[in-house]
Scaffold this active site. Structure first.
Site, short mmCIF file in Angstrom:
data_model
loop_
_atom_site.label_atom_id
_atom_site.label_comp_id
_atom_site.label_asym_id
_atom_site.label_seq_id
_atom_site.Cartn_x
_atom_site.Cartn_y
_atom_site.Cartn_z
N TYR A 1 -5.28 11.39 -6.09
CA TYR A 1 -4.21 10.39 -6.50
C TYR A 1 -4.50 10.07 -8.32
CZ TYR A 1 -4.23 9.52 -1.86
OH TYR A 1 -4.07 9.62 -0.26
N SER B 1 -4.83 10.54 5.06
CA SER B 1 -4.25 11.22 3.98
C SER B 1 -4.78 12.85 3.77
CB SER B 1 -4.18 10.91 2.66
OG SER B 1 -3.15 9.98 2.52
N TYR C 1 4.89 11.39 10.68
CA TYR C 1 4.05 11.42 9.92
C TYR C 1 2.82 10.22 9.88
CZ TYR C 1 2.06 9.58 5.36
OH TYR C 1 1.17 9.22 4.44
N VAL D 1 -7.68 7.05 3.59
CA VAL D 1 -7.91 5.57 3.45
C VAL D 1 -8.64 4.96 4.71
CG1 VAL D 1 -5.65 4.60 2.28
CG2 VAL D 1 -5.70 4.79 5.03
N LYS E 1 -2.62 15.50 4.66
CA LYS E 1 -1.38 16.06 3.94
C LYS E 1 -1.39 17.57 3.28
CE LYS E 1 -0.78 11.45 2.33
NZ LYS E 1 -0.69 10.23 1.08
N1 GLN Z 1 -1.38 6.88 6.50
C1 GLN Z 1 -1.68 6.42 5.38
C2 GLN Z 1 -0.41 5.88 4.37
O1 GLN Z 1 0.42 6.40 4.75
C3 GLN Z 1 -2.21 7.48 4.52
C4 GLN Z 1 -2.60 7.13 3.17
C5 GLN Z 1 -4.04 7.37 2.73
O2 GLN Z 1 -4.79 7.92 3.35
N2 GLN Z 1 -4.27 7.42 1.46
O3 GLN Z 1 -0.31 4.78 3.86
#
Ligand code: GLN
Length: 413
Positions: free
Chosen positions: A243, A64, A191, A261, A67
């Protein structure tokens, strides 16, 4: 002498190393295999110097943390109106993978949750872009920011795609509401590749430093993103990057940030540093446990917090002296609104007994746009009052000093 900064960073890592709480993400099977002991930190200043400690060269998937950069690229590619029509900027207060849209507009609430990030990925490049074009755009930008060609971890990508039911559900929901106009599977594929880009904390700190440096790469000096895009990206990170832990984060750490994550955590403090930590065990919000601790500690020890302000304005006016028939007002440092206001206030309040007024800018490092406009307006008003005006500007911090009425101050170098 050896700079003590890396020793300090090593000390911070030592302090958190014993905490084995949290768990590595296992909803993507490949991530469950990550070494939970990995712990590394990097800090890059906006002057382009990097300091590291621990596992600074271990690669992990960006997840993420991609993003905010995809959001920045979409803003640069499609403009703020198109992006705003597709995704909001409000903290969601929900988990990162929530299937939810803003009531009324039916946009994803922000680009940091998966729904928003999937919508943002599909905006990359332009309406006619292929899936491969969009992937190349984001991998290309991340690579340029990192200063090396980054690669996609094929095994993480496949593992996530094989189990991507939730992201596919989100993409179908977005398509149902016409937020996406490409097939759900194509966008989730792109993505997922974006999330599987391999980085180190060294790479991330450098990427963060470009955001902190108003979009200019701190090492190459190249403009990578418009300043307004960097500012907007940092703003959204500050509000939504952690988040449902975002409010607590802003209070305790106060550094715009984004977690992933795989255990990465990126921070960027405007005007100061980009920083990154990796430690794969996550807390209930999906943020790295030791990553959060390292950031808390750095913020506390160093005063790096968005809301910790220095009084810029009061230091700009260095002094004012009379030299023959000239009043010489000496400025220093970085001149923004409050610094220019202090200079104008001085010129308005102190009686000026000389014909000439000279602004000495020799010690000025940088004039912001508003600083420039305010100083020029002050000079124009002094000229209106019957003074002759001049600037001393050996480094050209005030180029083309037109006073708005066709006249210019005398320029001394
Ligand atoms: N690729 C992960 C997902 O889409 C990214 C989520 C994250 O890093 N929080 O679930």
């Amino acid at each position: 002498m050896r700079t003590p900064v890396p020793d300090y960073l090593a000390e911070v890592l030592d302090d958190v190393a014993g905490d084995r709480s949290g768990a590595v993400a296992d909803y993507i099977p490949d991530l469950a295999a990550a070494d939970p002991e990995v712990l590394g930190v990097a800090v890059t200043t906006v002057a382009g110097r990097t300091h590291v400690a621990g596992d600074a060269d271990v690669e992990f998937s960006i997840q993420s943390i991609s993003k905010p950069f995809a959001y920045a690229a979409a803003l640069a590619d499609r403009g703020v109106e198109t992006v705003d029509a597709t995704v909001g900027v409000e903290p969601s207060g929900e988990a990162f993978d929530e299937l939810s849209l803003e009531a009324g507009t039916r946009r994803p609430k922000n680009p940091m949750i998966n729904a928003g990030a999937i919508a943002v990925h599909h905006l990359l490049v332009g309406p006619d872009a292929t899936g491969a074009d969009r992937v190349e755009r984001i991998v290309g930008l991340l690579s340029e920011l990192a200063g090396r060609r980054l690669t996609i971890d094929e095994s993480v990508y496949r593992s996530e795609l094989d189990t991507a039911d939730r992201n596919l559900a989100i993409a179908h929901m977005l398509r149902n509401y016409r937020v996406l106009d490409r097939p759900a599977a194509e966008v989730v594929d792109g993505y997922t590749r974006q999330c599987a880009v391999l980085v180190t904390v060294r790479d991330l700190a450098l990427m963060g430093a470009t955001l902190a440096n108003a979009g200019v790469h701190p090492v190459t000096g190249r403009r990578m993103l418009p300043a307004a895009v960097a500012r907007r990206t940092l703003s959204v990170m500050a509000g939504c990057g952690m988040y449902d832990g975002a409010g607590d984060w802003l209070v305790r750490v106060g550094i715009p940030a984004k977690s992933g994550v795989a255990g990465g955590l990126l921070g960027a403090l405007p005007g100061q540093v980009g920083l990154a930590v990796v430690s794969p065990r996550l807390d209930a919000h999906g943020n790295s446990v030791r990553g959060v601790q390292v950031c808390e500690r750095l913020s506390r020890d160093t005063g790096m917090h968005l809301m910790d302000a220095e009084p810029y304005g009061s230091t700009v006016l260095r002094g004012s002296t009379v030299d023959g028939d000239a009043t010489v007002v000496t400025l220093q440092g970085v001149v923004q609104f409050s610094g220019a206001e202090a200079v104008l206030d001085h010129l308005a309040v102190e009686p000026i007994g000389t014909t000439e007024v000279v602004l000495d800018l020799t010690r000025v490092d940088r004039l912001s746009d508003v600083g420039r406009r305010m100083l020029l307006e002050g000079l124009r008003r002094l000229a209106d009052d019957g003074h002759t005006v001049a600037v001393v500007d050996p480094d050209g911090v005030l180029p083309d000093p037109e006073l708005g009425d066709g006249t210019r101050p005398r320029v001394r170098t």
